[in-house]
Design a protein around this motif. Structure first.
Motif, PDB file in Angstrom:
ATOM      1  N   GLY A  99       6.459   3.984   4.518  1.00 57.02           N
ATOM      2  CA  GLY A  99       7.080   3.534   5.761  1.00 57.02           C
ATOM      3  C   GLY A  99       8.459   2.950   5.566  1.00 57.02           C
TER       4      GLY A  99
ATOM      5  N   THR B 251       0.856  -1.183   0.000  1.00 55.86           N
ATOM      6  CA  THR B 251       0.000   0.000   0.000  1.00 55.86           C
ATOM      7  C   THR B 251       0.893   1.233   0.000  1.00 55.86           C
TER       8      THR B 251
ATOM      9  N   LYS C 294       0.926   3.556   2.175  1.00 53.81           N
ATOM     10  CA  LYS C 294       1.418   3.775   3.537  1.00 53.81           C
ATOM     11  C   LYS C 294       2.627   2.880   3.829  1.00 53.81           C
TER      12      LYS C 294
END
Length: 96
Positions: free
Chosen positions: A64, A58, A60
């Motif tokens: 990260g 994803t 995110k």
């Protein structure tokens, strides 16, 4: 006439000196082989560090993975790359 000849010779000698300075140093074939071996080993290590199925992460998760010690430019490029991958992933996602 003498002055013109002196200037021409000075430019010629200076250009020869400059040419000798930009030539690479003499190296043996062993040095070249060692450098190429190190290059290929580094390339293999970098391939091993790629996350498995990271193209399916994803946005995110992709963001990260960006290191916290990255410079502003590195962070910007990584963020843009994550966004492009996310857009491409969303375009090709099929739902039946």
């Amino acid at each position: 006439m003498k002055r013109n000849l002196f200037i021409n010779r000075t430019i010629f000698v200076a250009s020869l000196m400059f040419f000798l300075l930009i030539l690479p140093g003499v190296s043996s074939a062993d040095d070249h082989e060692d450098r190429m071996k190190n290059f290929y080993e580094a390339q293999e290590q970098s391939r091993a560090q790629i996350a498995v199925e990271s193209d399916r992460d994803t946005l995110k998760a992709c963001l990260g993975r960006i290191p916290s010690d990255a410079s502003a430019g590195q962070f910007m490029l990584a963020e843009q790359n994550c966004q492009h991958v996310d857009v491409d992933r969303n375009k090709t996602h099929l739902s039946f």
